[in-house]
Motif scaffolding. Structure first.
Motif, PDB file in Angstrom:
ATOM      1  N   TYR A  76      -2.171 116.305  40.931  1.00  0.00           N
ATOM      2  CA  TYR A  76      -1.494 117.600  41.106  1.00  0.00           C
ATOM      3  C   TYR A  76      -0.837 117.522  42.485  1.00  0.00           C
ATOM      4  CZ  TYR A  76      -1.566 122.852  41.063  1.00  0.00           C
ATOM      5  OH  TYR A  76      -1.267 124.198  41.079  1.00  0.00           O
ATOM      6  N   TYR A  83       0.328 109.683  45.571  1.00  0.00           N
ATOM      7  CA  TYR A  83       0.450 109.774  44.105  1.00  0.00           C
ATOM      8  C   TYR A  83       0.334 108.385  43.490  1.00  0.00           C
ATOM      9  CZ  TYR A  83       1.785 112.398  39.900  1.00  0.00           C
ATOM     10  OH  TYR A  83       1.783 113.028  38.674  1.00  0.00           O
ATOM     11  N   ASN A  99      -0.691 113.345  34.710  1.00  0.00           N
ATOM     12  CA  ASN A  99       0.210 114.160  35.530  1.00  0.00           C
ATOM     13  C   ASN A  99      -0.068 115.645  35.341  1.00  0.00           C
ATOM     14  OD1 ASN A  99       1.132 113.580  32.827  1.00  0.00           O
ATOM     15  ND2 ASN A  99       3.064 114.596  33.304  1.00  0.00           N
ATOM     16  N   ASN A 101       1.702 119.314  36.214  1.00  0.00           N
ATOM     17  CA  ASN A 101       2.951 119.973  36.621  1.00  0.00           C
ATOM     18  C   ASN A 101       2.648 120.990  37.720  1.00  0.00           C
ATOM     19  OD1 ASN A 101       5.271 121.642  36.801  1.00  0.00           O
ATOM     20  ND2 ASN A 101       5.818 121.191  34.681  1.00  0.00           N
ATOM     21  N   LEU A 186       0.007 110.626  29.689  1.00  0.00           N
ATOM     22  CA  LEU A 186       1.199 111.345  30.159  1.00  0.00           C
ATOM     23  C   LEU A 186       1.311 112.658  29.402  1.00  0.00           C
ATOM     24  CD1 LEU A 186       3.768 111.310  31.922  1.00  0.00           C
ATOM     25  CD2 LEU A 186       4.938 110.176  30.026  1.00  0.00           C
ATOM     26  N   MET A 246       5.456 113.852  38.609  1.00  0.00           N
ATOM     27  CA  MET A 246       4.818 114.489  37.457  1.00  0.00           C
ATOM     28  C   MET A 246       5.662 114.265  36.202  1.00  0.00           C
ATOM     29  SD  MET A 246       5.562 118.511  38.196  1.00  0.00           S
ATOM     30  CE  MET A 246       7.222 119.205  38.221  1.00  0.00           C
ATOM     31  N   GLN A 251       7.559 107.975  37.173  1.00  0.00           N
ATOM     32  CA  GLN A 251       6.446 107.022  37.193  1.00  0.00           C
ATOM     33  C   GLN A 251       6.903 105.656  36.698  1.00  0.00           C
ATOM     34  OE1 GLN A 251       3.050 108.582  35.103  1.00  0.00           O
ATOM     35  NE2 GLN A 251       3.076 110.531  36.208  1.00  0.00           N
TER      36      GLN A 251
END
Length: 353
Positions: A76, A83, A99, A101, A186, A246, A251
């Motif tokens: 988060y 990250y 992830n 949001n 994801l 996110m 990613q």
């Protein structure tokens, strides 16, 4: 004839760091981390997660396709080195990262963390007040790791400071062996219904979207040595990732960069898209390629290109994914920066890039 290799992301990171460990991997303003440093810090996080009892409890071959036998770590957070370290550290501990949001309101956040059955959460201090509102409804969320930031928010009760883990903890990876069957999770954004977690085997996402195929020929990598050699041969180009991590597209860009020996740049402005900072960063870091998602990013970027006097001679590519560019936005980028290549990618959470 031997079976083809099945990849894990931590093993690939080790192979890459072994040959280009001194090359910068993540750059954000005056924060600069080499490949070796990111791997070391992620190992420390992995050791901490393992010490808290997190990992894989049921192997994938014993489960139905929709089931998860691993603890899940929600991330988060804004686009920062933590990250990337969080994802690598989770995988190394056989914990599945997913992830979160950071634009979700209270009810959405509670739903997502409950749906995932998250055991742990890595979060920026800026989000501590919203997280505090839902913790009572999430009894299974037992491990809280807070990343200090400009908000100055104090640690939530029971939370541990992230930097104390990655700066001072043991640098030896935990005594577990990541598996190609370990999950990459994801979560979709929920634009077509409630968010859902898409489950990928780590090998499969590595091949589909993390650079397991050649960017030029589509040919599959066959060994970790091949990945390492590709990185050694790379001139060390620089990629600037604008979408939030996110988002799956961001990613995929970061881990493809890792497995091709590139340096990844994040803007130090994380609260919004600051295109003037983007332009200044392209000039300062000699960025070769920038990633965007759709017109919402491409149009402001074109505005900045049109008005700037900065030296953008290093920039050769704007790579788009996640939302199609309109012909108008694409042409504005090209007109503003002659000889610029604008590449449209396709893919989805379920299919990869």
């Amino acid at each position: 004839m031997t079976d083809p290799i099945q990849f894990t992301v931590p093993a690939a990171a080790d192979a890459v760091a072994a040959v280009i460990g001194d090359r910068e991997f993540i750059i954000q303003g005056d924060r600069r981390f080499t490949y070796a440093q990111i791997v070391e810090r992620s190992n420390r996080l992995a050791a901490y997660l393992h010490s808290r009892g997190l990992g894989c409890h049921t192997e994938r071959h014993q489960l139905a396709g929709h089931e998860v036998g691993q603890d899940l770590l929600g991330i988060y957070a804004h686009n920062r080195p933590e990250y990337v370290e969080g994802m690598l550290g989770a995988w190394r501990a056989r914990v599945a990262p997913f992830n979160v949001n950071y634009r979700y309101v209270k009810s959405e956040l509670q739903y997502l963390l409950s749906d995932a059955g998250a055991s742990a959460l890595l979060y920026h201090a800026a989000f501590a007040p919203r997280l505090a509102e839902v913790l009572a409804d999430l009894p299974g969320l037992e491990v809280l790791i807070q990343i200090a930031d400009e908000s100055g928010n104090e640690l939530l009760p029971g939370a541990v400071d992230y930097e104390s883990i990655v700066a001072e903890g043991p640098a030896t990876a935990p005594p577990v062996q990541p598996s190609p069957d370990d999950l990459y999770v994801l979560y979709t954004g929920g634009t077509t219904g409630m968010p859902k977690g898409v489950l990928w085997r780590q090998h499969d996402i590595f091949v589909a979207s993390f650079g397991g195929r050649s960017l030029y020929t589509g040919e599959l990598a066959t060994t970790y040595e091949e990945i390492a050699a590709r990185c050694t041969d790379s001139p060390g180009t620089t990629l600037m990732v604008l979408p939030p991590l996110m988002h799956g597209a961001a990613q995929w860009a970061v881990f493809t960069a890792m497995n091709t020996g590139q340096s990844v740049v994040f803007s130090p402005v994380t609260s919004h898209l600051d295109v003037d900072d983007v332009v200044a960063t392209i000039e300062r870091e000699k960025v070769l390629a920038v990633t965007v998602v759709g017109d919402a990013m491409a149009r402001p970027l074109a505005d900045a290109f049109e008005r700037t006097t900065a030296d953008l001679s290093s920039l050769a590519v704007v790579a788009n994914g996640g939302a199609q560019l309109t012909p108008t936005a694409k042409q504005r980028l090209i007109d503003a920066k002659p000889n610029l290549m604008v590449v449209d990618g396709v893919g989805s959470s379920e299919t990869g890039a």
